[in-house]
Design a protein around this motif. Sequence first.
Motif, PDB file in Angstrom:
ATOM      1  N   HIS A 283      46.124  53.144  37.990  1.00 10.26           N
ATOM      2  CA  HIS A 283      47.056  54.034  38.703  1.00 10.26           C
ATOM      3  C   HIS A 283      48.391  53.318  38.898  1.00 10.26           C
ATOM      4  O   HIS A 283      48.452  52.096  38.860  1.00 10.26           O
TER       5      HIS A 283
ATOM      6  N   HIS B 262      52.223  52.389  40.827  1.00  8.31           N
ATOM      7  CA  HIS B 262      52.929  52.246  42.107  1.00  8.31           C
ATOM      8  C   HIS B 262      54.397  51.988  41.815  1.00  8.31           C
ATOM      9  O   HIS B 262      54.721  51.351  40.814  1.00  8.31           O
TER      10      HIS B 262
ATOM     11  N   HIS C 239      48.085  49.405  37.813  1.00  3.41           N
ATOM     12  CA  HIS C 239      47.039  48.410  38.056  1.00  3.41           C
ATOM     13  C   HIS C 239      45.703  49.089  38.313  1.00  3.41           C
ATOM     14  O   HIS C 239      45.607  50.297  38.469  1.00  3.41           O
TER      15      HIS C 239
ATOM     16  N   GLU D 146      41.829  48.099  40.403  1.00  2.00           N
ATOM     17  CA  GLU D 146      41.213  47.198  41.382  1.00  2.00           C
ATOM     18  C   GLU D 146      39.714  47.487  41.419  1.00  2.00           C
ATOM     19  O   GLU D 146      39.309  48.610  41.730  1.00  2.00           O
TER      20      GLU D 146
ATOM     21  N   GLN E 200      43.939  46.622  52.952  1.00  2.00           N
ATOM     22  CA  GLN E 200      45.067  46.784  52.037  1.00  2.00           C
ATOM     23  C   GLN E 200      46.244  47.388  52.784  1.00  2.00           C
ATOM     24  O   GLN E 200      46.132  48.418  53.450  1.00  2.00           O
TER      25      GLN E 200
HETATM   26 MN    MN Z   1      46.796  50.435  44.036  1.00  2.00          MN
END
Ligand code: MN
Length: 292
Positions: free
Chosen positions: A65, A67, A109, A111, A128
Amino acid sequence: MKTRSIEVVVPPREPHYVGDGFRVHNFIPGAYRLDMKRMDPFIMLDYNSRFYFPPTDKPRGVSVHPHRGFETVTVAYKGRVAHHDSTGGGGVIGEGDVQWMTAASGILHKEYHEEQFSREGGDFQMVQLWVNLPAKFKMSPPKYQGIPNEDIAKVSLDNDAGLIEVIAGDYNGTTGSAQTFSPVHMMNSKLKEGGVAKFSFPSDHNTGILVIEGSVVVNQSESVPTDHFVLFENDGTDFSLEAREDSVVLVLSGKPLNEPIAAHGPFVMNTHQEIVQAINDFHTGKFGYLEE
Ligand code: MN
């Protein structure tokens, strides 16, 4: 030196899943008065309170996704996370480590729980944060700072009270390792039962704490249990924590950017037009490429 008073103690809301790997209580934006302005420059705070994930062969997490416009900061308390991004940045963070990713002009990125942790299963606990970038840095190049625990500056407190791990900013003259684009203080206060720590930040800095483990008494008056967030007023500089039992507390304080916020999902800019641009740039491949 004037005491900073408590505005409110915010309990964790019902958790929800981000992807299938992060079971989070969202504090910012949304809980109580914690909109994207109230803790500016901290515009998002998701907290995976301690939670057991059973063994699996297929690591849980969040797939690729984008950012743009801010930084994502992950503070690991239990378990391990692997990260990969479209600039080639990546790594694994585990207990006590921090990942500070500057998305800025744009990044893709993913995760995931680290493979071995996934296979074995175990307790998982992470925070986060999204730290907003000043307008003039929103389109600067992305970067990645993996900060292992051994690189985090530690301040031993008097009377064997415990220690402060300075992630960013400053504690009594000790500077944190993370580079920031505006004044941000971020630290873990690790106190032994009965231990006391004192903090002082300029009164205009938006300030809050999240109790990760144990419980603490704030300003010698308010008892705050695990998984609760304390939002402070901007009416003073100093506050104190006293551990009622061995405790870990995440301390956040930052000078507000006081700039307009235009937010749409994973993009946080200053104007609607910049959001439209971000969506266009993402759909036309300008954020690079990252394999699923
Ligand atoms: Mn993220």
